[in-house]
Scaffold this active site. Structure first.
Site, PDB file in Angstrom:
ATOM      1  N   ASP A 176       0.850  -1.187   0.000  1.00 46.24           N
ATOM      2  CA  ASP A 176       0.000   0.000   0.000  1.00 46.24           C
ATOM      3  C   ASP A 176       0.890   1.243   0.000  1.00 46.24           C
ATOM      4  O   ASP A 176       1.814   1.356   0.810  1.00 46.24           O
ATOM      5  CB  ASP A 176      -0.901   0.002   1.240  1.00 46.24           C
ATOM      6  CG  ASP A 176      -1.934   1.106   1.196  1.00 46.24           C
ATOM      7  OD1 ASP A 176      -3.029   0.870   0.649  1.00 46.24           O
ATOM      8  OD2 ASP A 176      -1.660   2.215   1.705  1.00 46.24           O
ATOM      9  N   ASN A 184      -1.779  13.192  -3.625  1.00 49.31           N
ATOM     10  CA  ASN A 184      -2.866  13.749  -4.438  1.00 49.31           C
ATOM     11  C   ASN A 184      -3.179  15.188  -4.050  1.00 49.31           C
ATOM     12  O   ASN A 184      -3.371  16.046  -4.914  1.00 49.31           O
ATOM     13  CB  ASN A 184      -4.127  12.893  -4.290  1.00 49.31           C
ATOM     14  CG  ASN A 184      -4.145  11.702  -5.225  1.00 49.31           C
ATOM     15  OD1 ASN A 184      -3.531  11.727  -6.295  1.00 49.31           O
ATOM     16  ND2 ASN A 184      -4.854  10.652  -4.838  1.00 49.31           N
ATOM     17  N   ASP A 193      -1.762   9.525 -10.323  1.00 46.32           N
ATOM     18  CA  ASP A 193      -1.860   8.427 -11.294  1.00 46.32           C
ATOM     19  C   ASP A 193      -0.477   8.008 -11.784  1.00 46.32           C
ATOM     20  O   ASP A 193      -0.211   6.817 -11.980  1.00 46.32           O
ATOM     21  CB  ASP A 193      -2.710   8.854 -12.487  1.00 46.32           C
ATOM     22  CG  ASP A 193      -4.200   8.906 -12.150  1.00 46.32           C
ATOM     23  OD1 ASP A 193      -4.590   8.409 -11.075  1.00 46.32           O
ATOM     24  OD2 ASP A 193      -4.970   9.460 -12.965  1.00 46.32           O
ATOM     25  N   GLU A 219      -4.782   2.641  -3.965  1.00 40.87           N
ATOM     26  CA  GLU A 219      -3.321   2.654  -3.976  1.00 40.87           C
ATOM     27  C   GLU A 219      -2.739   1.350  -3.430  1.00 40.87           C
ATOM     28  O   GLU A 219      -1.583   1.289  -3.022  1.00 40.87           O
ATOM     29  CB  GLU A 219      -2.781   3.833  -3.157  1.00 40.87           C
ATOM     30  CG  GLU A 219      -3.119   3.807  -1.680  1.00 40.87           C
ATOM     31  CD  GLU A 219      -4.415   4.533  -1.337  1.00 40.87           C
ATOM     32  OE1 GLU A 219      -4.530   5.036  -0.205  1.00 40.87           O
ATOM     33  OE2 GLU A 219      -5.327   4.596  -2.204  1.00 40.87           O
TER      34      GLU A 219
END
Length: 305
Positions: A176, A184, A193, A219
């Site tokens: 993770d 973000n 992304d 993620e």
């Protein structure tokens, strides 16, 4: 023949070729090197490979440009070398390459530099066939090109069948991305992304050919790793963590590094996907609670963090 003739030949080779002088300054960088690495010649000429431009790492994740560099060893002893390493592509991901290094000598046979030839060690045909097969069966993740959650479930069933019928062990590893919301919020979703795409490619490079890595969701990534004992399972988990840690991506004004927390569990004969993934997920959150950028594994009755 004129020097330009030989330069034209080198520039049109499919492989990457570069020359360095005795101080490891790059004096030539062909078009193949540009294509494979993503770096244009004017970005690297005159710079020293000791500046860690390509940031080569070993299969174990050790940084080679600063320590135990095969090219530096050839400059020192004049011996030819070859190795399998992972370069850092300009876009951020890790790429497996085969390198071949030879010394360059003057008329008096003194070493004045070295030439390195490197080629992409990824099997393009194999990857393309796998991707096409995944797409045709709606098993691919659109963003990363990896298999999706359904693909991971099918691979789990296959490996569980091998465990039950033949006693072939396997494990499940969750990775993770740490602090992904901050990425973000700080850099925007397009960069987020790009981070996910980099992590996907880097995790794939960190795994063996028999392993399968998929995007579990958001993620989070999952790897199904067969034919492992506890020692091999720990080594693979650590490779995943280490490869991501040393693979920054370029962003305006600099570079961005991310890490992953990896948790995993070895399968038991009576396991279901829900039971095994729950144990692996528990370990992944244990890794995060322990400080992130860590591994935590359930390898049986004894837990190790």
């Amino acid at each position: 023949m004129k020097p330009d003739f030989y330069k034209s030949i080198l520039d049109n080779l499919f492989d990457g070729v570069y020359f360095v002088d005795h101080a490891r300054r790059i004096t030539y960088w062909n078009r193949g090197a540009e294509r494979i690495s993503g770096y244009a010649s004017d970005e690297v000429l005159g710079r020293s490979c000791a500046d860690n431009i390509l940031m080569h790492i070993s299969p174990n994740g050790d940084e080679l440009c600063l320590n135990c560099c095969p090219l530096a060893q050839t400059l020192a002893d004049g011996q030819q070398r070859q190795a399998e390493v992972y370069l850092h592509h300009k876009s951020g991901h890790r790429l497996p390459v085969s390198v071949h290094i030879s010394p360059l000598r003057d008329e008096a046979e003194a070493i004045v530099g070295a030439v390195e030839v490197f080629s992409d060690a990824t099997s393009h045909a194999r990857l393309l066939n796998e991707l096409n097969e995944l797409k045709s069966q709606t098993l691919a993740d659109a963003l990363t090109g990896l298999g999706n959650r359904r693909c991971a479930g099918l691979e789990f069933k296959r490996r569980l069948g091998e465990l039950q019928r033949y006693g072939i062990p396997f494990g499940l590893l969750f990775a993770d991305v740490d602090n992904f919301k901050t990425v973000n919020d700080t850099y925007g979703h397009d960069t987020g992304d790009r981070v996910l795409a980099m992590v996907a490619k880097t995790l794939k490079s960190a795994l063996r050919g028999m392993d399968t890595v998929c995007r579990w969701g958001g993620e989070e990534f999952v790897a199904v790793v067969p034919k492992v004992d506890e020692e091999a399972f720990r080594a693979i988990a650590e490779r995943m963590r280490r490869f991501v840690e040393v693979s920054p991506i370029p962003v305006p004004g600099g570079s961005l590094s991310v890490t992953v927390s990896v948790g995993g569990a070895l399968a038991r004969p009576g396991d279901t996907l829900t039971a095994l993934s729950s144990r692996a997920d528990t370990m992944m959150y244990q890794a995060k609670r322990s400080g992130k950028n860590r591994t935590a594994l359930d390898c049986g009755p004894r837990l190790s963090f």
